[in-house]
Motif scaffolding. Structure first.
Motif, PDB file in Angstrom:
ATOM      1  N   LEU A 176       0.845  -1.211   0.000  1.00 41.61           N
ATOM      2  CA  LEU A 176       0.000   0.000   0.000  1.00 41.61           C
ATOM      3  C   LEU A 176       0.878   1.258   0.000  1.00 41.61           C
ATOM      4  CD1 LEU A 176      -2.930  -0.777   2.497  1.00 41.61           C
ATOM      5  CD2 LEU A 176      -2.839  -1.155   0.030  1.00 41.61           C
ATOM      6  N   ILE A 208      -4.322   9.148  -3.026  1.00 41.11           N
ATOM      7  CA  ILE A 208      -4.506   7.724  -2.738  1.00 41.11           C
ATOM      8  C   ILE A 208      -5.981   7.464  -2.467  1.00 41.11           C
ATOM      9  CG2 ILE A 208      -3.881   5.795  -1.217  1.00 41.11           C
ATOM     10  CD1 ILE A 208      -1.451   7.385  -0.345  1.00 41.11           C
ATOM     11  N   TYR A 250      -5.744   3.223  -6.584  1.00 40.94           N
ATOM     12  CA  TYR A 250      -5.623   2.398  -5.379  1.00 40.94           C
ATOM     13  C   TYR A 250      -5.228   0.988  -5.793  1.00 40.94           C
ATOM     14  CZ  TYR A 250      -6.251   1.355  -0.454  1.00 40.94           C
ATOM     15  OH  TYR A 250      -6.015   1.041   0.853  1.00 40.94           O
ATOM     16  N   LYS A 259     -14.796  13.247  -4.029  1.00 39.21           N
ATOM     17  CA  LYS A 259     -15.877  13.236  -3.033  1.00 39.21           C
ATOM     18  C   LYS A 259     -16.187  11.847  -2.500  1.00 39.21           C
ATOM     19  CE  LYS A 259     -18.717  17.220  -4.333  1.00 39.21           C
ATOM     20  NZ  LYS A 259     -20.041  17.654  -4.769  1.00 39.21           N
ATOM     21  N   CYS A 296     -14.059   9.067  -2.939  1.00 39.58           N
ATOM     22  CA  CYS A 296     -12.862   8.199  -2.874  1.00 39.58           C
ATOM     23  C   CYS A 296     -13.060   7.011  -3.824  1.00 39.58           C
ATOM     24  CB  CYS A 296     -12.624   7.725  -1.452  1.00 39.58           C
ATOM     25  SG  CYS A 296     -12.503   9.046  -0.240  1.00 39.58           S
ATOM     26  N   ARG A 351     -10.612   3.741  -4.092  1.00 36.77           N
ATOM     27  CA  ARG A 351     -10.690   2.918  -2.883  1.00 36.77           C
ATOM     28  C   ARG A 351     -12.061   2.215  -2.806  1.00 36.77           C
ATOM     29  NH1 ARG A 351      -8.429   0.717   2.035  1.00 36.77           N
ATOM     30  NH2 ARG A 351     -10.268   0.320   3.241  1.00 36.77           N
ATOM     31  N   THR A 406     -23.349  18.086   1.194  1.00 34.93           N
ATOM     32  CA  THR A 406     -23.077  18.040  -0.248  1.00 34.93           C
ATOM     33  C   THR A 406     -21.846  17.204  -0.575  1.00 34.93           C
ATOM     34  OG1 THR A 406     -21.678  19.997  -0.062  1.00 34.93           O
ATOM     35  CG2 THR A 406     -24.027  20.357  -0.525  1.00 34.93           C
ATOM     36  N   LEU A 407     -21.078  16.799   0.422  1.00 39.50           N
ATOM     37  CA  LEU A 407     -19.752  16.184   0.258  1.00 39.50           C
ATOM     38  C   LEU A 407     -18.774  17.172  -0.370  1.00 39.50           C
ATOM     39  CD1 LEU A 407     -20.470  12.524  -0.975  1.00 39.50           C
ATOM     40  CD2 LEU A 407     -20.144  13.329   1.354  1.00 39.50           C
ATOM     41  N   ILE A 444      -9.377  14.475   1.189  1.00 40.57           N
ATOM     42  CA  ILE A 444     -10.744  14.003   1.441  1.00 40.57           C
ATOM     43  C   ILE A 444     -10.700  12.498   1.666  1.00 40.57           C
ATOM     44  CG2 ILE A 444     -13.094  13.818   0.524  1.00 40.57           C
ATOM     45  CD1 ILE A 444     -12.409  16.022  -1.435  1.00 40.57           C
ATOM     46  N   GLY A 445     -11.272  12.039   2.770  1.00 40.08           N
ATOM     47  CA  GLY A 445     -11.313  10.602   3.032  1.00 40.08           C
ATOM     48  C   GLY A 445     -10.141  10.118   3.859  1.00 40.08           C
ATOM     49  N   TYR A 478     -13.650  13.443   6.730  1.00 43.40           N
ATOM     50  CA  TYR A 478     -14.754  13.047   5.871  1.00 43.40           C
ATOM     51  C   TYR A 478     -16.061  13.347   6.597  1.00 43.40           C
ATOM     52  CZ  TYR A 478     -16.896  10.696   1.913  1.00 43.40           C
ATOM     53  OH  TYR A 478     -17.596  10.453   0.770  1.00 43.40           O
ATOM     54  N   MET A 515      -3.181   7.817   5.211  1.00 41.53           N
ATOM     55  CA  MET A 515      -3.497   7.923   3.783  1.00 41.53           C
ATOM     56  C   MET A 515      -3.646   6.554   3.127  1.00 41.53           C
ATOM     57  SD  MET A 515      -0.819  10.948   2.910  1.00 41.53           S
ATOM     58  CE  MET A 515      -1.248  11.522   1.276  1.00 41.53           C
ATOM     59  N   LYS A 516      -2.802   5.606   3.548  1.00 38.89           N
ATOM     60  CA  LYS A 516      -2.812   4.275   2.928  1.00 38.89           C
ATOM     61  C   LYS A 516      -4.180   3.619   2.980  1.00 38.89           C
ATOM     62  CE  LYS A 516       1.933   2.623   3.540  1.00 38.89           C
ATOM     63  NZ  LYS A 516       2.787   1.594   4.124  1.00 38.89           N
ATOM     64  N   VAL A 517      -4.896   3.863   4.070  1.00 38.43           N
ATOM     65  CA  VAL A 517      -6.167   3.150   4.267  1.00 38.43           C
ATOM     66  C   VAL A 517      -7.386   4.071   4.164  1.00 38.43           C
ATOM     67  CG1 VAL A 517      -5.163   1.314   5.651  1.00 38.43           C
ATOM     68  CG2 VAL A 517      -5.944   3.390   6.784  1.00 38.43           C
ATOM     69  N   CYS A 518      -7.168   5.328   3.731  1.00 38.53           N
ATOM     70  CA  CYS A 518      -8.282   6.302   3.628  1.00 38.53           C
ATOM     71  C   CYS A 518      -9.098   6.259   4.923  1.00 38.53           C
ATOM     72  CB  CYS A 518      -9.154   6.001   2.427  1.00 38.53           C
ATOM     73  SG  CYS A 518      -8.274   5.923   0.858  1.00 38.53           S
ATOM     74  N   ARG A 532     -12.668   8.146   5.591  1.00 38.57           N
ATOM     75  CA  ARG A 532     -13.740   7.561   4.781  1.00 38.57           C
ATOM     76  C   ARG A 532     -14.092   6.156   5.294  1.00 38.57           C
ATOM     77  NH1 ARG A 532     -17.648   7.773   0.435  1.00 38.57           N
ATOM     78  NH2 ARG A 532     -17.865   5.616  -0.085  1.00 38.57           N
ATOM     79  N   ARG A 533     -13.052   5.403   5.642  1.00 36.23           N
ATOM     80  CA  ARG A 533     -13.254   4.032   6.129  1.00 36.23           C
ATOM     81  C   ARG A 533     -14.050   4.050   7.435  1.00 36.23           C
ATOM     82  NH1 ARG A 533     -14.544  -0.596   5.155  1.00 36.23           N
ATOM     83  NH2 ARG A 533     -13.692  -2.332   6.316  1.00 36.23           N
ATOM     84  N   GLU A 548     -17.618   4.646   6.737  1.00 38.28           N
ATOM     85  CA  GLU A 548     -18.215   3.421   6.182  1.00 38.28           C
ATOM     86  C   GLU A 548     -18.547   2.413   7.276  1.00 38.28           C
ATOM     87  OE1 GLU A 548     -16.050   3.552   1.856  1.00 38.28           O
ATOM     88  OE2 GLU A 548     -15.449   2.061   3.340  1.00 38.28           O
ATOM     89  N   GLN A 592     -22.125   0.905   8.280  1.00 37.65           N
ATOM     90  CA  GLN A 592     -22.414  -0.529   8.372  1.00 37.65           C
ATOM     91  C   GLN A 592     -22.994  -0.893   9.734  1.00 37.65           C
ATOM     92  OE1 GLN A 592     -18.799  -2.562   7.270  1.00 37.65           O
ATOM     93  NE2 GLN A 592     -18.736  -1.551   5.286  1.00 37.65           N
TER      94      GLN A 592
END
Lengths: 281, 281
Positions: free
Chosen positions: A119, A240, A245, A264, A266, A269, B118-119, B240-241, B245, B263-266, B269-270, B273, B277
């Motif tokens: 990564l 990234i 990705y 917006k 990503c 990813r 709006t993101l 962004i992310g 985010y 940065m490697k794994v955003c 944003r993650r 998410e 979930q």
């Protein structure tokens, strides 16, 4: 020590050690994969009267050169850099030579290379006077522990690495100059002799994804951005998870399109995640 | 048309239309939410002999000012900008005044503001001579359709907006200068009078997330990066992310830590998410 004292237990240890080593060999040397590479020349509008042939020949040439490297046991990350560098040298594509011009009529480029095994990545934004930003990002990736470089520091890194500066006259091609004049100065400044194909932006951001013989994947993306962009504007390409990705357990992605929209969500990813979910469903 | 021909079916259509409109009104005018804000002063190492009080007072002040804005029906994006600007003005934190120095002894800052409705976002990387990068990114977000700005173009945008330039002597504080000298020049250059607390990097990147009365969320992050970073190095903060985010349907995130790993794994944003979930599980 093991060979000096071969009690039954030691034989057992020796055997275990051999099994473990075999596994390690298997993991390092194989299973071997059929190397593969996919190259894109970016989304864009083609005027009807213009032949697609030179564009198709350009991406084919890039894919072949990347694949040749993979066939010689090259790594995925080297292959995507090689393929993207071919497109950067090709004035038909919006990266390296042939990049679009910003509002001030200058070329500012963004690029990224990402290695799916670690990564790890190298990226640069707002880079000027560089013929091959993809090669730059690969060197940046291997030489430092940083991921993204910009501004005066990015130009200084280029000098420190002995990467030659090229003049804007090398990077700017007539097609892009005319598109810039049309956008910024209005149609009246465009020569009467300019055809629609000369004025057309043609191809956009370029990119490549590859898998090498060890099964590792990588992605690279390179761009001049958008015609008449605000000087200093950075799009999705060097980010990234947006412009590219790669995760060797899942896959690799290189994106092209409206940078502000791609960032917006990503997109790169997100695509890898959807790919991962579809594998596990 | 509908009122001219009131067959039973049309009444049904009229009724449906009313229900839909009611739903729309409900979505726009309420339900009202209790405004909330969370502020962080970044991860960092605190020397044992130093009191945490001024740091805690700093983040409390920022949170109160952001919350005061929310209480006056301010938007989430304005509140996070206001809170982060308070921390940027506070020399204890690594953003705005009090930013760490790069290898050349200069201050280069990264920042981002993102609106969960709006993101849409504004971000800047490698910015110099700016007292409040968070405010800068908010203006950039509202004035242009771009998301990320860098280099000479970023400085030019500052001038064009009438945002005053501040000298490095305002941004650089003794604590950061000493930390830089210790890192770059070695201990022998550090004054004998320097205490561990003066040499300590103290607080890191700052950030805030907020929800306003309409239920919209926003996030902001601002940083000077890492001490003695390569000039031009960009971390996760303006991405962004990665650095931030926000999605009003889910939540908002501002990150702090090792930028290259984030940065490697955003990460931002993650996180959103995973939050999404967990809501749907």
């Amino acid at each position: 020590m093991l060979f000096l004292k071969l009690a039954p237990f030691d034989y057992f240890v020796l055997f275990l050690h051999w099994v473990v080593n075999l596994k390690r060999v298997k993991r390092v040397r194989g299973p071997m994969f059929e190397p593969a590479i996919i190259v894109h020349g970016g989304c864009g509008v083609y005027p009807r009267e213009e032949s697609l042939e030179p564009f198709l020949a350009g991406v084919k040439d890039a894919a072949l050169q990347g694949h040749a490297l993979l066939s010689r046991a090259g790594s995925a990350v080297d292959a995507v850099e090689a393929a993207v560098s071919v497109l950067e040298d090709n004035p038909l594509f919006n990266s390296g030579r042939g990049s679009v011009l910003n509002l001030d009529g200058q070329v500012e480029m963004d690029a990224i290379v990402i290695d799916g095994q670690t990564l790890g990545s190298g990226a640069v934004c707002g880079l000027r006077r560089c013929a091959n930003p993809a090669w730059y990002t690969l060197r940046f990736h291997f030489q430092t522990r940083h991921c993204l470089l910009t501004g005066a520091g990015a130009q200084e890194f280029m000098r420190s690495q002995g990467i030659p500066e090229v003049p804007d006259s090398y990077l700017v091609v007539p097609r892009r100059r005319l598109a810039w004049e049309k956008t910024v100065l209005g149609d009246q400044r465009s020569p009467d002799t300019a055809t629609a194909s000369e004025l057309s932006p043609g191809c956009d951001t370029v990119g490549a994804v590859a898998m090498d013989a060890t099964g590792n994947v990588a992605a690279a993306t390179s761009t001049g951005g958008t015609t008449a962009k605000l000087p200093g504007r950075v799009g999705d390409s060097p980010i990234i998870g947006a412009g590219a990705y790669a995760d060797s357990d899942v896959g690799a992605v290189s994106t092209t399109g409206d940078g502000e929209s791609i960032m917006k969500v990503c997109l790169a990813r997100r695509t890898v995640e959807l790919l991962e979910q579809s594998q596990t469903v």
